[in-house]
Write an enzyme that holds these catalytic residues in place. Structure first.
Site, PDB file in Angstrom:
ATOM      1  N   GLY C 263      44.620  35.751  35.263  1.00 49.88           N
ATOM      2  CA  GLY C 263      44.933  36.868  35.873  1.00 49.88           C
ATOM      3  C   GLY C 263      43.461  37.615  36.082  1.00 49.88           C
ATOM      4  CG  HIS C 264      43.634  41.639  37.448  1.00 51.60           C
ATOM      5  ND1 HIS C 264      44.957  41.558  36.825  1.00 51.60           N
ATOM      6  CD2 HIS C 264      43.208  42.854  36.962  1.00 51.60           C
ATOM      7  CE1 HIS C 264      45.219  42.548  36.328  1.00 51.60           C
ATOM      8  NE2 HIS C 264      44.048  43.658  36.168  1.00 51.60           N
ATOM      9  CG  ASN C 265      39.248  42.760  35.980  1.00 54.13           C
ATOM     10  OD1 ASN C 265      38.851  42.516  36.951  1.00 54.13           O
ATOM     11  ND2 ASN C 265      39.692  43.715  35.716  1.00 54.13           N
TER      12      ASN C 265
END
Lengths: 368, 368, 368
Positions: C263-265
């Site tokens: 996922g993002h980050n």
């Protein structure tokens, strides 16, 4: 792409403190932000980062003392998180597809594409497709014949939409997402399959017996398409199968993360959120505003009521009434699962305690 | 595409009641069916829908009183579900790819493609590929060099088949499915990896200890291809890795849903069914007619016997003998898992009961 | 492609026994190997296969009596498994893409591509992309504008790298893998969402209450890219989302299998291994040399220390300290989970025992 601090403030409906003419080309975290980047520090805990970094302008919490942080300008917001959609939308450089239809794209003569479209290299759009205004279709994206799509479509590279589907406005299909693959639907022609027998047994609460034999799977073709409402997003590599007779349905505002599978004939409500690796089996019905955490599984033909929340890793085998928060495998009320998990960790000790107690009682019985 | 009711009846080997000349362009659910759609109502519970809808013709259950439902014609069947394969196949409009090779497709001069092929825009077929008769290859599909495929191939948009694979007749690859990606195989060159040590410990029943250190993963290239039998279907975004030395194998008649991963060197039998999000690890062996429900995981190097059924969400860590139905994580017999689940729900109460009993016994001991 | 046995020995830094001039075109398992294939039998248990097969040359265990096995030549190795990377690399025939840029590839004029590149048919490379030497980009692969990639890139068919990402040397993207799709990030503008309320409640140890209402999800655009170190591989259909403000990070040497979502980050360390169907939620931080088995789930915003190993099917909801081996859902120490699983199987019996003990004690109480 560049903005002044004042322009950003205006897009957020906010007031500028200090120098509104600072020119910004992007946003960054407090420590990383350069002089031409807006530092994002909507919480006082980031004050130190701002002070140590090189940012000239920042998005701060309400009431922040921006001058003491060494900034030349600032925007201060009450609930900063709520500004992120507008702010990031303004700063998003987009997919970089030029306006018009790239000469290497293969667009059928009968396709109708609205004004302002950006159709990238090697995209393929089939016969009798209708697309609204301002579509962005990235390289290698595919739209099958007869499909109708609303305004402001965004298809990332390799996103697929099959034939004879219907999609609303502002659909976003991330890379390699697939709408309208065939459903996973087979029957055995000679007799009941082992799965049908087993399921029958389980439904009636009987002891499950696997009745098996030599059988082949006969394919049921998927004649229904997929109907998707406005404002739906489908994550990278996620898949929504087409229906058997009627369409698989995804309601307005529903957001689907990466690696998610939605089976044929599923009927998903509005404003639903499905996180990564979720699997929704065929013919499941899911209400509005349901949130399915990462890796949640939903069995076929069951019903999940409005506003249900399922925590990550939950397997839902049976209907869930509206408003319930569930967790675990099988899914139970979240409080129940938390209590079970607490006791599970102590289970080996509990078993030991029971064994000792048995001995003690045994001695007592002997004595008495 | 249109059919008369008589033509549909003939394709099903069934008798027509009433007007066999009714012209139909598709099928629909009872309430949704228009006058030119065949209403599908193979169960008496749909009688009301037929009566209220606009259908002129319907597929009904055996012995149905079609005239009283207001129909002009009907087909009545004993086990209607078994008619779905033939019926839906007849009504499927297909992928809409024109016969011949589209001028934008890139087909290597050395590729041999059988008669009646439909190769769509921007498809890529590599050197020395051999494909049988009547292949449909949709836009953006790819076939790597040296791969040999039988008759009646159907590749949906973006489906991939890598180089040096062997595939039987009637293979269907849904959108963005991948056959023949490299296996996930690495070794550490300096010493045993933490995973090997841990696994060794677990296998010997000892307390698991993570022996870790600074190591890099050295890649083992995958020289084996993938061998797929006749009548196999691979769902959208699903992946089958190629073998290390010999081929990964998928037996005849096996059907694989979306978002499934089959690891390198796996050996999967015939007529197997794998539902969405299943993961089969490397070198696992799976017998014939095995059914893996949604999200089932199969560990590497284990063996699953013929006719095994694993319920949704099951994690299989060890061998499963033929004919067993399993459920849970770890997988146990389905009856055992159902019993465990019943008690699990009562576990907090059970723990409470035990604590109270301890007190009671403690008092008894004091008294005695 | 063909090698002599001596050439293979030289590449492994090993000694040849017997005829080093035997010409080999590949490798095979002992029973399957023909006279021109190197039989791989690094363990004495394969001796029989060698003797029965047709191989003239083999890779054997240290000290093997190669002559008695009927071979004409052999290489004998101490830890044969460690030879597999070099051996399979030497024998890998590759993706079959010709040197140069295929005329149907769409490469932006501003892209800089290093020497020795093999850009296949219908690949798309965007504006201002920089790629190092010896890149292989297969058909239908896509690289977005402004992305910078090191030497020896290999992109399989349909692999995607989005715009504004940074990737080190020797990156391998398997078919239909996606780097840089948008993160799954939404906020509700009007009030706290049900998920935020629920999470708040859980964090504080209170009884979880779903506070729900009519809300829409407002999209947060992903402005950060993805930063990937050297020697990273991403499996078929796997996805790594771009960050919101800063980049999602994948450290040097990390290997990711098929059907994985990051996922993002997320911030993933070096030499990490993620097996098939793993899901890592947004903003999770994962240390170095972590091994996540198949189907492992990692919750958002948590921290997993160096050298952690998580067994297949584990769901990690909370931080895991460095060096720990975990298993189960929720993840606990592997020894704890093994103990729990042992008792779980006996749980129905344990419950029964408790019920009987209750009766016995009840009688004792009556007596006393």
């Amino acid at each position: 792409m560049q903005f002044t601090l004042s322009e950003i403030a205006a897009s957020l409906g906010a007031v500028v403190f200090g120098d509104g003419d600072i020119v910004l080309v992007g946003a960054a975290e407090p420590m990383d932000a350069g002089p031409d980047q807006l530092a994002l520090a909507m919480n006082p805990k980031y004050a130190d980062g701002i002070a140590k970094g090189k940012a000239r302008a920042a998005l701060l919490w309400d009431g922040a003392d921006w001058q003491s942080l060494g900034l030349d300008g600032a925007i201060c917001l009450n609930r900063g998180k709520a500004a992120m959609p507008l702010l990031t939308r303004a700063l998003d450089p987009g997919l970089g597809i030029a306006e018009g239809i790239h000469p290497t794209a293969v667009v059928d003569d009968t396709a109708k594409i609205g004004a302002g479209a950006r159709i990238g290299p090697l995209a393929v759009i089939g016969a009798n497709v209708t697309i609204g205004a301002r579509a962005t279709v990235a390289p290698h994206a595919t739209i099958g014949y007869g499909t109708v799509i609303g305004n402001d479509l965004v298809l990332h590279p390799g996103a697929r939409i099959a034939h004879l589907c219907t999609i609303g406005d502002r659909y976003i299909g991330q890379s390699n997402s697939v709408v309208g693959g065939d459903g996973f639907s087979y029957v055995t022609l000679d007799k009941e399959s082992a799965v049908e027998s087993l399921r029958g047994g389980m439904a009636e609460g009987e002891k499950a017996v696997a009745v098996v034999g030599s059988h082949h799977w006969a394919r049921v073709h998927s004649l229904g398409g997929v109907e998707i409402g406005d404002d739906v997003e489908l994550g990278a590599s996620s898949t929504i199968d087409r229906g058997t007779i009627r369409a698989t349905r995804i309601g307005r505002g529903t957001k689907i993360d990466c690696q998610v599978q939605v089976g044929h004939n599923a009927d998903v409500g509005e404003d639903v959120m499905m996180c990564g690796n979720v699997g929704v089996s065929g013919s499941a019905r899911i209400g509005n505003r349901v949130v399915l955490g990462g890796k949640v599984g939903v069995s076929d033909n069951i019903f999940i009521g409005d506003d249900v929340i399922a925590g990550g890793g939950t397997n839902i085998y049976t209907n869930v009434p509206a408003g319930r928060a569930v967790l675990g495998s099988p899914a139970v009320k979240i409080e129940t699962e938390m209590a079970i998990r607490r006791e599970l960790r102590r289970l080996p000790r509990l078993a030991e305690t029971l064994r000792e107690l048995q001995k003690t009682v045994s001695k007592l019985v002997d004595k008495n």
